[in-house]
Enzyme design. Sequence first.
Site, PDB file in Angstrom:
ATOM      1  CB  CYS A  44     -10.264   4.731   1.201  1.00  0.00           C
ATOM      2  SG  CYS A  44      -8.725   5.274   2.000  1.00  0.00           S
ATOM      3  CB  THR A  45      -7.011   0.362   2.944  1.00  0.00           C
ATOM      4  OG1 THR A  45      -6.047   1.397   2.665  1.00  0.00           O
ATOM      5  CG2 THR A  45      -7.092  -0.586   1.753  1.00  0.00           C
ATOM      6  CG  HIS A  46      -6.749   5.388   5.774  1.00  0.00           C
ATOM      7  ND1 HIS A  46      -5.982   5.051   4.690  1.00  0.00           N
ATOM      8  CD2 HIS A  46      -5.916   5.977   6.667  1.00  0.00           C
ATOM      9  CE1 HIS A  46      -4.728   5.426   4.910  1.00  0.00           C
ATOM     10  NE2 HIS A  46      -4.667   6.000   6.104  1.00  0.00           N
TER      11      HIS A  46
ATOM     12  CD  GLU B 284      -2.758   8.167   8.189  1.00  0.00           C
ATOM     13  OE1 GLU B 284      -2.011   9.084   8.600  1.00  0.00           O
ATOM     14  OE2 GLU B 284      -2.530   7.502   7.155  1.00  0.00           O
TER      15      GLU B 284
ATOM     16  CE1 TYR C  37       2.857   5.294  -3.582  1.00  0.00           C
ATOM     17  CE2 TYR C  37       1.643   3.502  -4.622  1.00  0.00           C
ATOM     18  CZ  TYR C  37       2.791   3.965  -4.000  1.00  0.00           C
ATOM     19  OH  TYR C  37       3.852   3.124  -3.802  1.00  0.00           O
ATOM     20  N   GLY C  38      -2.441   9.235  -4.637  1.00  0.00           N
ATOM     21  CA  GLY C  38      -3.565   9.827  -5.346  1.00  0.00           C
ATOM     22  C   GLY C  38      -3.229  10.970  -6.294  1.00  0.00           C
TER      23      GLY C  38
ATOM     24  CG  ASP D 278      -1.910   1.154   1.241  1.00  0.00           C
ATOM     25  OD1 ASP D 278      -2.340   1.563   0.149  1.00  0.00           O
ATOM     26  OD2 ASP D 278      -2.243   1.653   2.325  1.00  0.00           O
ATOM     27  CB  SER D 279       0.351   4.743  -0.915  1.00  0.00           C
ATOM     28  OG  SER D 279      -0.904   4.935  -0.281  1.00  0.00           O
TER      29      SER D 279
ATOM     30  CB  CYS E 184      -2.662   1.199  -2.937  1.00  0.00           C
ATOM     31  SG  CYS E 184      -2.748   2.903  -3.528  1.00  0.00           S
ATOM     32  CG  ASN E 185      -9.216   1.651  -3.022  1.00  0.00           C
ATOM     33  OD1 ASN E 185     -10.188   1.100  -3.529  1.00  0.00           O
ATOM     34  ND2 ASN E 185      -8.916   1.491  -1.736  1.00  0.00           N
ATOM     35  CB  THR E 186      -4.332   5.292  -6.198  1.00  0.00           C
ATOM     36  OG1 THR E 186      -5.124   6.148  -5.375  1.00  0.00           O
ATOM     37  CG2 THR E 186      -3.816   6.083  -7.384  1.00  0.00           C
TER      38      THR E 186
END
Length: 282
Positions: free
Chosen positions: A198-200, A166, A56-57, A24-25, A87-89
């Site tokens: 989004c993984t968050h 976060e 990354y976005g 992931d980023s 990572c979605n992006t």
Amino acid sequence: MSICRESSASAWRAVEVGAIGIFDSGVGGLTVARAIMEELPGRRVIYLGDTARVPYGPKSPRTIRRFSKENGDFLADHGIDALVVACNTASALAIEELHSRYPFPVLGVLEPGVREGLRAAKGGPLGVIGTVGTIKSAAYRLAAARLDSAAVVECRACPLFVPLAEEGMVDHLATELIARDYLEPLTTAGIRALVLGCTHYPLLAPIIQRVVGADVTLVDSADAVARELVARLPDAQAGSEATVPPSPNRFFVTDIATRFSEVGARFLGSELPAVELADLVE
């Protein structure tokens, strides 16, 4: 059996490791690692968070593809049976190149989440929330159209969800107010299911569920990826029956391991072991 690079980026040799590589980023992909570790407790996980180059976005597709190949090669060098792009992006922009680059299964978080979201929506409108970059890419709309040409997909960018997750503000009044502002257009559209793109975002699931209502099914892409991984790995059943991996899980970052460890524990659901610094430059 897994694969390890022998002499070049396109040549890997078999090694007896059986690890699952995840990148992931940054820290968010630990929600995917957590889901995979719960689904396959007997399989080793090797995680790479590209914290030196996050986010990354805003970066160009060409740059995202280069980063993704460098991340994938690093993990392949450590012996993996499968690669998960958490990572979605990167899933939206680099997954096809990664498919053709490696001889093992490569999974992104995008299509498994969409597939499960469409099932949960049962023909009704499907909502998707994500970062600005992910939503602007239209990757979720395109994936849904490939799976169901008649699908109705309502997308909404929720950029403040990442810093809120976060900072641990997962049950805070400010977070709920922001969530209501972001999600009101989706509830007005009558969505039946909502993909957390989004993984968050799984950390904010209780507030998101409260805002959209109990009738809307939340779809966590991390869980969807873990289930699809079980289906894709030929020996996954053996990994699911074991209770501990054959060797310790490893966690790498490309910069500032201390911050990653502090925040990462919230995403993984447990304390991280010693985080190692990865050098992606050969």
